[in-house]
Enzyme design. Structure first.
Site, PDB file in Angstrom:
ATOM      1  N   GLU A   1       0.810  -1.222   0.000  1.00 47.90           N
ATOM      2  CA  GLU A   1       0.000   0.000   0.000  1.00 47.90           C
ATOM      3  C   GLU A   1       0.844   1.272   0.000  1.00 47.90           C
ATOM      4  OE1 GLU A   1      -3.118   0.231  -0.507  1.00 47.90           O
ATOM      5  OE2 GLU A   1      -4.169  -1.541   0.283  1.00 47.90           O
TER       6      GLU A   1
ATOM      7  N   GLU B   1      -4.004 -10.622  -0.167  1.00 48.13           N
ATOM      8  CA  GLU B   1      -4.880 -10.536   1.008  1.00 48.13           C
ATOM      9  C   GLU B   1      -6.286 -10.881   0.543  1.00 48.13           C
ATOM     10  OE1 GLU B   1      -4.674  -6.758   3.162  1.00 48.13           O
ATOM     11  OE2 GLU B   1      -2.512  -6.675   2.783  1.00 48.13           O
TER      12      GLU B   1
HETATM   13  C1  IPT Z   1      -5.315  -3.811   3.658  1.00 44.48           C
HETATM   14  C2  IPT Z   1      -3.919  -3.658   4.186  1.00 44.48           C
HETATM   15  O1  IPT Z   1      -2.971  -4.045   3.242  1.00 44.48           O
HETATM   16  C3  IPT Z   1      -3.692  -4.447   5.419  1.00 44.48           C
HETATM   17  O2  IPT Z   1      -2.497  -4.024   6.017  1.00 44.48           O
HETATM   18  C4  IPT Z   1      -4.825  -4.312   6.370  1.00 44.48           C
HETATM   19  O3  IPT Z   1      -4.953  -2.984   6.743  1.00 44.48           O
HETATM   20  C5  IPT Z   1      -6.078  -4.754   5.700  1.00 44.48           C
HETATM   21  O4  IPT Z   1      -6.309  -3.963   4.594  1.00 44.48           O
HETATM   22  C6  IPT Z   1      -7.283  -4.593   6.567  1.00 44.48           C
HETATM   23  O5  IPT Z   1      -7.223  -5.225   7.780  1.00 44.48           O
HETATM   24  S1  IPT Z   1      -5.697  -2.317   2.792  1.00 44.48           S
HETATM   25  C7  IPT Z   1      -7.443  -2.229   2.633  1.00 44.48           C
HETATM   26  C8  IPT Z   1      -7.840  -0.798   2.564  1.00 44.48           C
HETATM   27  C9  IPT Z   1      -7.917  -2.918   1.416  1.00 44.48           C
END
Ligand code: IPT
Length: 970
Positions: free
Chosen positions: A424, A500
């Protein structure tokens, strides 16, 4: 060996004008980064332990006299190292997800800049130390440090989760050495470390003094590839200075820089074959553990040793509920063991390189690793990425320094199969510079970065939280095109991963099975990494576990920091149990009636010789027979059909089910023989709906009703604390509440707006017959004309009472219902539950893969899932019957037709919804029982997509029934 970082223009000079903690340089005075190793024959002295400590409110409040060896620090307090000082009574941790907790004015940081001065005195262990060089090594300090030894300044550094070394040989004396460190919470480096986690300053990883005898290893790079066609490995170890490498098991004795090709067994996460070796230079002997493997992107697919791999991964932050990111070796090992036991085969080290020892464990136990750089600038996103450091050349040296520190430290781990530039950060030239440097230094590993949709700098297309439909299109290489045709073609030819997905916040994640089906269908989809491994709830005397805001932060993101598959104490959540089932590496399918079973080996490398198979046969949940099942050692991807044996007692009446299981045949380093890896259940004889006997007069049923309201007063002498009523409300889950950046409707908000948490029951009619009592109610929230017309029909066949519920929605319902069933209250003494249905853990329509049919027992207390932020939890699926009894065995039995969802708790749904921490939930004098015909799915909308349509509970005409009976009262 060439050190590309040696000519870094930024390595030695602090920027003029700005203090060192604000200038954008990575620091000055440190040695070039190099490979880490756990041990060698060179002496080392751990400096971990109790240090002297004082905290100042600003960076400049105290002068530097404390660095002088004669300074008297006896009046200071003490602090363990490694540790975060905020977890030891000095200041407090603070949690934000993406927001910088200070004005965004790079590279400046607030004047209020908690600054910890640290001091430790040490003696050299032996006289050997007096010759040769020595280095001081810091594995992790957040976020910026200035270091002195014996009064001489060594330098400064930033890059919190990266190693930093200083040459100190000439400064050492036999006794009374004084190491002094000034650590600032905020620095220019903080702009590069905006990961979603607690802000916790301190020396949080090991500090050691390493003796570097003359001729010791300055750096070494193990190149160990595998040629899957020839079955050979090629080894070359580059080292400065030169020396020899011996691998006794392979009969190899090589000069460094020389390569040899021999027949080897390859390394993989499934079969983590390592060869013990020794690297010997004139001054040092370093034990190596070498794994041969080759990573490549070929024909649009990520392959290791010539085969497509499938990531069954998790994102792992380093976390301990008492020690924060100061994670000890046993905790790291526990993480690895828990991952292996739950069929997880991959880790993304979100969003920074972990403690280096963690990667040794990944090599040894077998986990694929995406090693991610300590880099995130997410807080620039709300500013339209204005002044984003990764797109500003002045910051590029700091970015390159971070890339080099990661790659140099971790380059010798076979487990590391991808380098990740960070998380990010938007897009920018700095990222391209990092990618260029990494490619040059280590062409053997592909590069990952999610934040640039054009995929300019990477080798794999990666996304986060893409919904199922989009993932499927990507699987077909049919995603919507990039504007630039060339980039589009390049991206379309790349393999795909979800770095993720399946946000594990609170109850959930839902929809895992559907993702897994896609990953197993499309070659391009190479799996994903659940967000995330563990809840970051900090142990708190009053709240149980604390989250954002609990330390008085002005700006925080609440319990968004609790979104893991493990609870903070590392107990597996139902989400982890579900994930284990969904990603099991062996598929067991079949036809229970025909008693056939099909076994498919879903491993990429391992055959099935490590597993033993067995079956059990249960009638109405009671075991009738069991035995072993001979399964040949099928190779990866192979499948075969087998006949199940004829069980003894199979002629017993009732629902009959086969359970076929695959367990470890032998002890493995991460679990004992008998540990279950995969299982399935196959119905041999389906459940027959309970037989309803001839009706008798309700007066003879042993049940009492309030004839005015039609409400049940007691059954068989068992008093209803609260009579059964139609219920549609649940304490919204984090996923019901949803995230603002997700396009799907956030049902939690819609439900509350509609008033589903405050429905009223208007009694329409009570019709009394001798054998039947019929109560019609209109159930609706205030201020709307939407309603559920409910009809309760009570009858009896002499053995308890039977309730048939019909529900008729009125109006055009704009949302799914949270649940549909009845709620009743029974006395608090009935604290022991038994049921025949899904268990042992909770399940919801889209989180039910791991729920297996059986007879289960639990206390009501243990039926609760302890989500850090209280919310709907604890439902058991497919329940045929359930009982709640007191210590003397008296209680209530409920049978459902059809099966139902069973939930029991010592507080109401309203109490659950109002609670903010677990200790807010206090048992009262009633057990609340929810018997649900249907419940809404869970989804993953706390960060990802909502509930899939097939798991939504649509308001529709419905009928279901329960039989209620007192038990044990005679
Ligand atoms: C995403 C991040 O990469 C991760 O660090 C964490 O914050 C997660 O979301 C949420 O728990 S970014 C999200 C805005 C898609």
């Amino acid at each position: 060996m060439d050190h590309p970082q040696d000519d870094r223009p930024y390595s030695s000079l602090p920027h003029p004008g700005l203090p060192y903690y604000e200038d954008v340089s990575p620091g000055h005075g440190s040695l070039p980064p190099r490979a880490w190793y756990a041990s060698s024959d060179a002496a080392r002295l751990s400096l971990n332990g109790l240090w002297r400590f004082r905290l100042a409110a600003t960076a400049t409040a105290e002068d530097e006299s404390f660095a002088h060896p004669d300074f008297d620090a006896s009046g200071w307090g003490e602090l363990p190292v490694p540790a975060h000082w905020v977890l030891h009574g000095h200041g407090a941790p603070a949690y934000t997800n993406t927001l910088y907790p200070f004005p965004v004015d790079p590279p400046h940081v607030p004047t209020e800049n908690p600054t910890g001065d640290h001091r430790v005195t040490f003696d050299l262990p032996s006289a050997d130390w007096e010759s040769g060089e020595a280095v001081l090594r810091f594995e992790g300090v957040e976020s910026c440090a200035r270091v002195w030894l014996n009064g001489r300044e060594l330098g400064t550094f930033k890059g919190s989760r990266l190693p930093h070394e200083f040459a100190v040989g000439e400064l050492l004396r036999p006794t009374g050495n004084v190491l002094a460190m000034r650590v600032h919470q905020w620095s220019s480096g903080s702009y590069l470390e905006d990961q979603d986690q607690w802000w916790m300053p301190g020396i949080f990883r090991d500090v050691a003094l390493l003796h570097r005898p003359e001729g010791a290893v300055a750096d070494h790079f193990v190149h160990a590839s595998y040629d899957h066609a020839a079955g050979t490995g090629t080894l070359r170890v580059d080292c400065e200075p030169g020396g020899r490498v011996t691998v006794p098991e392979l009969g190899l004795d090589l000069a460094t820089g020389e390569s040899a090709t021999v027949a080897v067994e390859p390394w993989s996460a499934e079969v983590p074959r390592l060869y013990d070796a020794v690297l010997a230079t004139a001054g040092e002997r370093v034990p190596l553990r070498i794994g041969f493997r080759t990573v490549a992107v070929e024909d649009g697919v990520l392959k290791v040793n010539g085969r497509r791999i499938l990531f069954r991964g998790v994102n792992r932050h380093e976390f301990h509920p008492e020690h924060g990111r100061a994670v000890d070796l046993e905790t790291m090992r526990r993480d690895v063991e828990l991952m292996k036991r739950h069929n997880i085969n991959a880790v993304r080290t979100s969003h920074y390189p972990p403690h280096p020892a963690f990667l040794d464990l990944c090599d040894a136990y077998g986990l694929w690793v995406i090693d991610e750089c300590d880099l995130e600038t997410h807080g620039f996103a709300p500013l339209g990425w204005r002044r984003n450091p990764v797109d500003d050349d002045r910051w590029t040296p700091a970015l390159l320094d971070r890339a080099a520190r990661m790659v140099e430290r971790d380059k010798n781990h076979p487990a590391v199969v991808l380098w990740s530039l960070g998380n990010e950060c938007g897009t920018g030239r700095g990222l391209s510079a990092m990618a260029g440097w990494i490619r040059d230094r280590d062409p053997s590993r592909p590069i990952h970065y999610e934040g640039d949709r054009s995929c300019a700098d990477v080798d794999v297309y990666s996304r986060m939280y893409a919904d199922h439909a989009e993932v499927e299109r990507i699987g077909q290489r049919a995603e919507s095109p990039l504007p630039d045709a060339e980039s589009d073609a390049a991206r379309r030819a790349m393999p795909f991963i979800q770095c993720e997905y399946a946000h594990a916040m609170g109850n959930g994640p839902g929809g895992l099975s559907e993702y897994q089906r896609l990953f197993e269908t499309y070659e391009r989809l190479q799996g994903g990494f659940v967000w995330e491994w563990i809840d970051h709830g900090l142990a708190h005397p009053e709240h149980g576990y604390a989250y954002g805001g609990d330390f008085g932060e002005e700006l925080h993101d609440g319990h968004f920091v609790c979104d893991g598959l493990l609870f903070p104490d590392r107990t597996p959540s139902p989400g982890l149990v579900e994930y284990k089932k969904v990603i099991e590496p062996v598929r067991i399918e079949g036809d229970g009636r025909a008693a056939t079973v099909r076994i498919t080996n879903g491993y990429n490398f391992a055959d099935l010789s490590g597993l033993a198979f067995g079956w059990t046969y249960e009638v109405e949940g009671a075991p009738v027979g069991e035995g072993e099942l001979a399964v040949p050692p099928l190779g990866p991807g192979e499948a075969m059909e087998l006949k199940l044996p004829e069980p003894v007692g199979a002629d017993r009446p009732g629902e009959a089910v086969w359970t076929v299981r695959a367990v470890l045949a032998r002890d493995e380093p991460w679990a004992e023989a008998g540990h279950e890896v995969a299982w399935t259940q196959l119905t041999a004889v389906p459940r027959a709906e309970p037989v309803v006997g001839r009706r008798v007069a309700l007066a003879d049923s042993g049940a009492e009703f309030d004839l005015r309201t039609g409400e049940l007063v007691s059954v068989g002498g068992l008093e209803m604390v609260s009579p059964p009523r139609l219920d549609v409300w649940r304490a919204p889950t984090d996923n019901d509440e949803g995230a603002e950046w997700q396009p799907d409707t956030r049902w939690g908000t819609v439900w509350r707006k509609l008033g589903l948490h405050r429905v009223q029951h208007r009694l329409v009619s009570v019709e009394r017959g001798a054998e039947e009592l019929v109560i019609v109610s209109r159930v609706a929230p205030a201020a709307t004309d939407l309603a559920l017309l409910s009809t309760f029909r009570w009858t009896s066949d002499g053995d308890g009472v039977r309730l048939v519920v019909s529900v008729e929605p009125e109006g055009d319902w704009p949302c799914p219902l949270p649940r549909l069933g009845v709620r009743l209250g029974v006395p608090a003494e009935l604290g022991l539950a038994r049921w025949y249905g899904g268990g042992p853990g909770e399940a919801y329509p889209d989180t039910r893969a791991a729920s297996r049919l059986g007879r289960w027992t639990s206390t009501v207390d243990a039926l609760q899932t302890p989500y850090v932020y209280p919310q709907e939890n604890g439902a058991r699926a497919d329940v045929r019957w359930a009982e709640l009894r007191d210590e003397a065995g008296r209680g209530l039995r409920v049978e459902g037709a059809p099966e139902f969802w069973f939930t029991a708790r010592r507080w109401t749904t309203e109490d659950l919804a109002a609670a903010h921490h677990r200790p807010d939930l206090r048992p009262a004098d009633t057990i609340w029982l929810n018997l649900d015909h249907a419940v809404q799915g869970i989804g993953s909308q706390s960060c990802g997509p909502g509930v899939l349509p097939q798991h939504e509970l649509k308001a529709a005409p419905t009928e279901f029934s329960f039989t209620l009976r007192a038990v044990g009262s005679a």
